[in-house]
Design an enzyme around this catalytic site. Structure first.
Site, short mmCIF file in Angstrom:
data_model
loop_
_atom_site.label_atom_id
_atom_site.label_comp_id
_atom_site.label_asym_id
_atom_site.label_seq_id
_atom_site.Cartn_x
_atom_site.Cartn_y
_atom_site.Cartn_z
N SER A 105 0.88 -1.18 0.00
CA SER A 105 0.00 0.00 0.00
C SER A 105 0.91 1.22 0.00
O SER A 105 1.31 1.71 1.05
CB SER A 105 -0.91 -0.01 1.23
OG SER A 105 -1.82 -1.07 1.16
N MET A 178 -5.65 4.34 -6.00
CA MET A 178 -6.96 3.72 -5.83
C MET A 178 -7.06 2.99 -4.51
O MET A 178 -8.09 3.04 -3.83
CB MET A 178 -7.24 2.78 -7.01
CG MET A 178 -8.67 2.22 -7.04
SD MET A 178 -9.93 3.47 -7.31
CE MET A 178 -10.80 3.46 -5.73
N LYS A 179 -5.99 2.29 -4.12
CA LYS A 179 -6.01 1.56 -2.85
C LYS A 179 -6.24 2.51 -1.68
O LYS A 179 -7.06 2.25 -0.79
CB LYS A 179 -4.69 0.79 -2.68
CG LYS A 179 -4.47 0.20 -1.28
CD LYS A 179 -5.51 -0.86 -0.92
CE LYS A 179 -5.37 -1.33 0.52
NZ LYS A 179 -4.17 -2.13 0.75
N ALA A 180 -5.52 3.64 -1.67
CA ALA A 180 -5.66 4.60 -0.58
C ALA A 180 -7.06 5.19 -0.55
O ALA A 180 -7.67 5.35 0.52
CB ALA A 180 -4.60 5.70 -0.72
#
Length: 307
Positions: A105, A178-180
């Site tokens: 991440s 996008m993950k965050a």
């Protein structure tokens, strides 16, 4: 199929075999790849090799040396950068046409910076962070958000597909962005749901019934479905994902907003509350324990459910 009939398609060096990385590396091993693992915690490497053989162990000096792919799932982008470019960094040992897949991440801006350095060395690089808990890592159904050149992502997709469902998010760094942002939305939904449970239970509503109604109504979200009964109403708070890692992801999302000049008042409030919880409860508690801070602020504990 006998073990010797297994098709060997590539050599993968997998760095970071913790709660998520371990089962992900196992998926690659079971998929027919030669997997060799490294972790700063030698006990994790020993546990993997005890299950899959001593030949799966990888020393620090061997990182990248014969790999077709180097997969990393590490605490943050700073650690990734150190592994790649620090003293005895693995980029000096990579063979021609090797690919680095960063499943950390990570911070999008650092990913872009590292990508430029790797491109100058003719090393392929994509970001592919994941969403999903340990059971989804074990059964290969993680959501994998993948950023990078289309040809590179296409080359990595058969490997990634053993670990989950691949979604192409765009150019390098887009997967990390996008993950965050996904975790920002998840964290906001969790907090507002907890506040609703506190208000409702203090009024006299049964919190179990509340969760059932939310899950059949427009208030439904991931937390109402997969966290409230399992970890909050049970008072177990043991999802397996630590608070400090969630705070890191929200901070990345807010850093992205700041760099882009996007006002995000609700997001900043969310970060303040989660960061405050880390200060009060400690960084290593389970992230679902954030509910305890909301309870402390309200002077009310959501009743435990026995169901």
């Amino acid at each position: 199929m006998q073990a010797h009939d297994k098709k060997i398609s590539s050599v993968v060096h997998f760095i970071g075999v913790g709660a998520m990385g371990g089962p992900m590396a196992q998926r690659l091993h079971e998929g027919g790849h030669v997997v060799r693992v490294f972790d700063s915690n030698p006990q994790r490497v020993e546990a993997f090799s005890a299950q899959h053989g001593k030949q799966t162990e990888l020393s620090l000096e061997q990182l990248g040396s014969d790999a077709d792919y180097v997969v990393m799932i590490l605490p943050n982008s700073g650690v990734v950068e150190e592994v790649l470019f620090g003293q005895n960094g693995l980029v000096s040992r990579l063979k021609k046409n090797a690919m680095i897949i960063d499943m950390t991440s990570g911070q999008p801006n650092m990913t872009l910076s590292m990508g430029q350095r790797l491109e100058a060395l003719n090393i392929l690089f994509i970001d592919a962070p994941v969403s999903g808990a340990v059971p989804r890592a074990q059964n290969g159904t993680l959501t994998i958000m993948t950023g990078g050149e289309a040809a590179s992502v296409e080359r990595a997709e058969p490997l990634l597909s053993l670990m989950g469902i691949v979604t192409r998010t765009g150019p390098l760094g887009s997967g990390h962005a996008m993950k965050a942002l996904n975790n920002l939305v998840s964290c906001a939904g969790y907090l507002i749901g907890i506040e609703a449970l506190i208000i409702g239970s203090k009024f006299g509503l049964d919190p179990t019934v509340m969760v059932d109604v939310l899950n059949s109504s427009t208030g439904m979200n991931n937390s109402t479905q997969k966290k409230f009964k399992q970890y909050v109403l049970s008072r177990k708070f043991d999802s397996g994902f630590p608070l400090h890692m969630m705070v890191k992801d929200i901070a990345i999302a807010m850093g992205l907003a700041r760099n882009l000049g996007v006002p995000a008042p609700f997001g900043n409030l969310c970060l303040d509350l989660w960061s405050g919880a880390k200060g009060v409860l400690g960084p290593n508690v389970d992230h679902t324990e954030v509910a305890r801070l909301s309870e402390q602020l309200a002077g009310w504990q959501i009743p435990k459910s026995n169901s």
